[in-house]
Design a protein around this motif. Structure first.
Motif, PDB file in Angstrom:
ATOM      1  N   THR A   1      -1.339   0.344   7.721  1.00  0.00           N
ATOM      2  CA  THR A   1      -1.557  -1.089   7.940  1.00  0.00           C
ATOM      3  C   THR A   1      -3.044  -1.407   7.937  1.00  0.00           C
ATOM      4  O   THR A   1      -3.488  -2.408   7.346  1.00  0.00           O
ATOM      5  CB  THR A   1      -0.930  -1.518   9.276  1.00  0.00           C
ATOM      6  OG1 THR A   1       0.467  -1.208   9.256  1.00  0.00           O
ATOM      7  CG2 THR A   1      -1.110  -3.004   9.525  1.00  0.00           C
TER       8      THR A   1
ATOM      9  N   ALA B   1      -4.342  -1.390   4.447  1.00  0.00           N
ATOM     10  CA  ALA B   1      -3.892  -2.603   3.757  1.00  0.00           C
ATOM     11  C   ALA B   1      -4.808  -3.776   4.094  1.00  0.00           C
ATOM     12  O   ALA B   1      -5.197  -4.564   3.209  1.00  0.00           O
ATOM     13  CB  ALA B   1      -2.450  -2.925   4.152  1.00  0.00           C
TER      14      ALA B   1
ATOM     15  N   LEU C   1      -8.149  -3.263   2.299  1.00  0.00           N
ATOM     16  CA  LEU C   1      -8.047  -3.603   0.876  1.00  0.00           C
ATOM     17  C   LEU C   1      -8.212  -5.103   0.655  1.00  0.00           C
ATOM     18  O   LEU C   1      -8.930  -5.546  -0.256  1.00  0.00           O
ATOM     19  CB  LEU C   1      -6.694  -3.137   0.325  1.00  0.00           C
ATOM     20  CG  LEU C   1      -6.541  -1.650   0.001  1.00  0.00           C
ATOM     21  CD1 LEU C   1      -5.080  -1.319  -0.278  1.00  0.00           C
ATOM     22  CD2 LEU C   1      -7.404  -1.266  -1.200  1.00  0.00           C
TER      23      LEU C   1
ATOM     24  N   VAL D   1      -1.222  -9.590   6.629  1.00  0.00           N
ATOM     25  CA  VAL D   1      -1.180  -9.000   5.287  1.00  0.00           C
ATOM     26  C   VAL D   1      -0.268  -9.823   4.382  1.00  0.00           C
ATOM     27  O   VAL D   1      -0.594 -10.089   3.213  1.00  0.00           O
ATOM     28  CB  VAL D   1      -0.704  -7.531   5.360  1.00  0.00           C
ATOM     29  CG1 VAL D   1      -0.326  -7.001   3.967  1.00  0.00           C
ATOM     30  CG2 VAL D   1      -1.777  -6.644   5.985  1.00  0.00           C
TER      31      VAL D   1
ATOM     32  N   SER E   1      -1.802 -11.809   1.179  1.00  0.00           N
ATOM     33  CA  SER E   1      -1.459 -11.221  -0.115  1.00  0.00           C
ATOM     34  C   SER E   1      -0.391 -11.985  -0.874  1.00  0.00           C
ATOM     35  O   SER E   1      -0.277 -11.849  -2.099  1.00  0.00           O
ATOM     36  CB  SER E   1      -0.986  -9.781   0.086  1.00  0.00           C
ATOM     37  OG  SER E   1       0.281  -9.747   0.737  1.00  0.00           O
TER      38      SER E   1
ATOM     39  N   TYR F   1       5.030  -7.275   3.620  1.00  0.00           N
ATOM     40  CA  TYR F   1       4.291  -6.076   4.033  1.00  0.00           C
ATOM     41  C   TYR F   1       4.790  -4.856   3.274  1.00  0.00           C
ATOM     42  O   TYR F   1       3.993  -4.047   2.757  1.00  0.00           O
ATOM     43  CB  TYR F   1       4.462  -5.895   5.550  1.00  0.00           C
ATOM     44  CG  TYR F   1       3.945  -4.594   6.087  1.00  0.00           C
ATOM     45  CD1 TYR F   1       2.589  -4.407   6.331  1.00  0.00           C
ATOM     46  CD2 TYR F   1       4.820  -3.546   6.372  1.00  0.00           C
ATOM     47  CE1 TYR F   1       2.110  -3.196   6.829  1.00  0.00           C
ATOM     48  CE2 TYR F   1       4.352  -2.345   6.884  1.00  0.00           C
ATOM     49  CZ  TYR F   1       2.994  -2.166   7.107  1.00  0.00           C
ATOM     50  OH  TYR F   1       2.539  -0.976   7.605  1.00  0.00           O
TER      51      TYR F   1
ATOM     52  N   PHE G   1       3.679  -4.958  -0.406  1.00  0.00           N
ATOM     53  CA  PHE G   1       2.240  -4.736  -0.555  1.00  0.00           C
ATOM     54  C   PHE G   1       1.922  -3.244  -0.471  1.00  0.00           C
ATOM     55  O   PHE G   1       1.167  -2.698  -1.284  1.00  0.00           O
ATOM     56  CB  PHE G   1       1.458  -5.501   0.519  1.00  0.00           C
ATOM     57  CG  PHE G   1      -0.038  -5.410   0.336  1.00  0.00           C
ATOM     58  CD1 PHE G   1      -0.701  -6.286  -0.502  1.00  0.00           C
ATOM     59  CD2 PHE G   1      -0.775  -4.424   0.994  1.00  0.00           C
ATOM     60  CE1 PHE G   1      -2.081  -6.192  -0.698  1.00  0.00           C
ATOM     61  CE2 PHE G   1      -2.144  -4.316   0.820  1.00  0.00           C
ATOM     62  CZ  PHE G   1      -2.804  -5.206  -0.030  1.00  0.00           C
ATOM     63  N   LEU G   2       2.496  -2.552   0.517  1.00  0.00           N
ATOM     64  CA  LEU G   2       2.240  -1.121   0.640  1.00  0.00           C
ATOM     65  C   LEU G   2       2.778  -0.356  -0.560  1.00  0.00           C
ATOM     66  O   LEU G   2       2.128   0.577  -1.062  1.00  0.00           O
ATOM     67  CB  LEU G   2       2.872  -0.576   1.929  1.00  0.00           C
ATOM     68  CG  LEU G   2       1.937  -0.467   3.140  1.00  0.00           C
ATOM     69  CD1 LEU G   2       1.321  -1.804   3.497  1.00  0.00           C
ATOM     70  CD2 LEU G   2       2.654   0.124   4.341  1.00  0.00           C
TER      71      LEU G   2
ATOM     72  N   ARG H   1       0.404  -1.355  -3.663  1.00  0.00           N
ATOM     73  CA  ARG H   1      -1.035  -1.106  -3.583  1.00  0.00           C
ATOM     74  C   ARG H   1      -1.390   0.274  -3.026  1.00  0.00           C
ATOM     75  O   ARG H   1      -2.536   0.717  -3.158  1.00  0.00           O
ATOM     76  CB  ARG H   1      -1.693  -2.194  -2.722  1.00  0.00           C
ATOM     77  CG  ARG H   1      -1.551  -3.618  -3.259  1.00  0.00           C
ATOM     78  CD  ARG H   1      -2.255  -3.792  -4.616  1.00  0.00           C
ATOM     79  NE  ARG H   1      -3.641  -3.365  -4.544  1.00  0.00           N
ATOM     80  CZ  ARG H   1      -4.632  -4.139  -4.086  1.00  0.00           C
ATOM     81  NH1 ARG H   1      -4.385  -5.378  -3.673  1.00  0.00           N
ATOM     82  NH2 ARG H   1      -5.875  -3.693  -4.056  1.00  0.00           N
ATOM     83  N   ILE H   2      -0.433   0.926  -2.397  1.00  0.00           N
ATOM     84  CA  ILE H   2      -0.750   2.223  -1.792  1.00  0.00           C
ATOM     85  C   ILE H   2       0.192   3.326  -2.280  1.00  0.00           C
ATOM     86  O   ILE H   2      -0.238   4.313  -2.871  1.00  0.00           O
ATOM     87  CB  ILE H   2      -0.727   2.137  -0.241  1.00  0.00           C
ATOM     88  CG1 ILE H   2      -1.838   1.188   0.251  1.00  0.00           C
ATOM     89  CG2 ILE H   2      -0.901   3.525   0.371  1.00  0.00           C
ATOM     90  CD1 ILE H   2      -1.858   0.976   1.745  1.00  0.00           C
TER      91      ILE H   2
END
Length: 560
Positions: free
Chosen positions: A95, A98, A101, A193, A197, A201, A204-205, A208-209
């Motif tokens: 988190t 995130a 970022l 987040v 974004s 959540y 996004f993870l 992006r991750i």
């Protein structure tokens, strides 16, 4: 960690003074190190019991990777190191990254007030920033410490419903003035987040991750999702281990809802510390302990504890969630990474001490030593008394003969050992109790410094020590009407039973403890500071109980 409210008979973690002694030798050969790690792990995670997966990487090379115990007690499947465990609060570092970022891209600022993204959040006129949430310094009430959260474990909740649980609770302190571990803060970060974004959540993870880093076995946990090689979680129950109590994974959210493997965590650590996701200037902020308004370091950055480990910098975090406990440590300057994931949430099986033991060996350092000295009765009596921290939590120190005992309000009484006239330790945990004297030479302040995290400061009060509770003699036949199951929360029971002449309490996932009578309906525990009042209606029928522990009054209705 993603923590549950402390419920009856839990013995609080002991805090102890350790004196690290650097070894003069170099790290052991790989074969010798592997044997030492195996000894550490196999002593706790034994065949036929819930187990653990461990990985140790040094200098970019995996030097140890193994599974212990069982991943599934019913099927007898052993743990393999590529299996998927719930992470609990290790989620927080994902988190935090995130958030970084988004900050790196200019879509949010760390000093932005949270009302920029959550305009309806009631801040009571205080300035609460994104950084306050990241560092556990917001003063917002943590929802996992609230008794009213207990009955909600099975309920699927939206982010808004989660926030509504705690948003109107009184603040514990002004933002930036104190530190208190806070799951609510990370729920709010997840919501931020999403606002910044435009994605959930989870999405996004994932985008992006997880995908960019190739973390193919790291997920936001959904209880109904079929996850290959997912490990089952366990807790202590009647007669042994039982399946962990159900928790809707909508509730831990950005504070604790991820699952992963030791391999993915190692890849994640490599990516973070190499700057693959966020640049060095952002990492420097994340790994810099936040400093409070009074100049005290919290020992916590953004989603990680930052500690001194015998002169080495360690960046680490753990997690605890129904059925699972986890720990990971990174020593950036030494190129060392350790992760231990376990599928049990049972006292004595915590992975953190195991990770720490492994770290000593992998760094080629001698483990800590401690030495007790003998104090006079007068020296022990000088520190005895009641000490309180700003939010009212108390610590009690009592001399009994030639010994000194410490007891946190709601916790266990433990013997302290003196390292000097002002510094004490107990048990096997690297923390120290240090008493500071006023101008008259009387101990006036207590500082408890653990291995990680901020120091806890307690001021001496004029409050007298409470008299020791005294049990009375009762006819054990009176215990028969008290016996039964009491529901403290869904799937969380306190079972009361008569065993010969004793009354026994057994809470879900916890060991049995004896209750001692003060009256026919009021009992107390000796292992922790807790009392139980049984509720009786006009007809004399027992309808429930109220557990009093740690300043909380927790009701439970009798269901059987």
């Amino acid at each position: 960690m993603m923590r549950k409210t402390v419920i009856p008979a839990l013995v609080v973690i002991a805090l102890v003074a350790l004196v690290p002694v650097p070894a003069t030798g170099s790290p052991p050969p790989a074969d010798d190190l592997a044997a030492k790690i195996d000894t550490v792990m196999s002593a706790v995670y034994r065949p036929g019991e819930p187990g653990a997966a461990v990985i140790v990487r040094k200098g970019g090379r995996t030097v140890f990777r193994k599974g212990y115990g069982l991943a599934d007690l019913e099927l007898g499947v052993p743990v393999a190191p590529d299996m998927v465990f719930r992470l609990g609060s290790i989620t927080k570092q994902f988190t935090a990254v995130a958030v970084l970022l988004l900050a790196q891209e200019g879509r949010l600022g760390l000093q932005d007030e949270i009302t920029r993204f959550l305009p309806d959040y009631p801040t009571a006129g205080r300035k609460i920033t994104v950084e306050h949430l990241l560092t556990h310094t917001s003063g917002i009430r943590s929802y996992t410490d609230m008794p009213e959260w207990l009955p909600l474990w099975r309920k699927d909740m939206t982010v808004k419903e989660l926030i509504d649980l705690f948003k109107d609770k009184p603040m514990g302190f002004d933002p930036g003035t104190s530190w208190a571990y806070n799951n609510s803060g990370y729920v709010l970060l997840g919501a931020i987040v999403e606002k910044a974004s435009g994605k959930t959540y989870e999405a996004f993870l994932e985008d992006r991750i997880f995908k960019p880093l190739g973390l193919k076995n790291t997920f936001y946990d959904h209880t109904d999702r079929v996850v290959p090689r997912r490990v089952r979680g366990y807790e202590r129950g009647e007669g042994g281990f039982v399946n962990a109590s159900y928790l809707s994974m909508t509730q831990p959210y950005a504070a604790g809802s991820l699952m992963s493997t030791v391999d993915d965590l190692a890849a994640w650590s490599d990516a973070v510390f190499s700057g693959k996701l966020v640049r060095k200037e952002w990492l420097d902020q994340a790994f810099k302990p936040f400093v409070l308004a009074n100049g005290e370091s919290t020992g916590y950055g953004y989603g990680w504890f930052v500690a001194d480990f015998a002169g080495r910098r360690s960046i680490e975090h753990g997690g605890g969630i129904n059925g699972f406990t986890t720990y990971e440590m990174t020593f950036p300057e030494d190129g060392l990474f350790i992760a231990v994931l376990t599928n049990s949430a049972v006292e004595g099986r915590d992975p953190e001490p195991r990770a720490v033991e492994i770290a000593w060996r992998a760094l080629g350092l001698a483990p800590p030593v401690r030495k007790a000295v003998t104090l006079t009765i007068g020296e022990l009596e000088a520190v005895a008394g009641v000490y309180a921290e700003p939010r009212g939590q108390e610590y009690w120190f009592r001399r009994e003969g030639s010994k000194l005992f410490a007891q946190r309000q709601g916790g266990a009484k433990n013997e302290l050992y003196a390292a000097s006239g002002t510094e004490f330790f107990l048990g096997d945990n690297p923390a120290r109790f240090t008493f500071a004297k006023d101008v008259s030479g009387r101990p006036a302040e207590l500082r408890i410094q653990g291995r990680i995290g901020p120091a806890q400061i307690f001021k001496r009060t004029d409050k007298p020590l409470a008299a020791e509770r005294t049990e009375i003699a009762l006819d054990p036949k009176l215990y028969d009407r008290l016996a039964g199951d009491y529901e403290l929360a869904p799937n969380f029971l306190i079972t009361i039973l008569r065993r010969d002449g004793s009354l026994i309490s057994r809470a879900t996932g916890q060991a049995e403890v004896e209750l001692f009578p003060e009256s026919e309906t009021r009992f107390f525990l000796k292992v922790v500071d807790a009392q139980v009042d049984f509720q009786v209606d006009a007809s004399g029928r027992v309808t429930g109980l109220i557990l009093h522990q740690g300043g909380q009054d927790l009701p439970a209705r009798k269901i059987k």
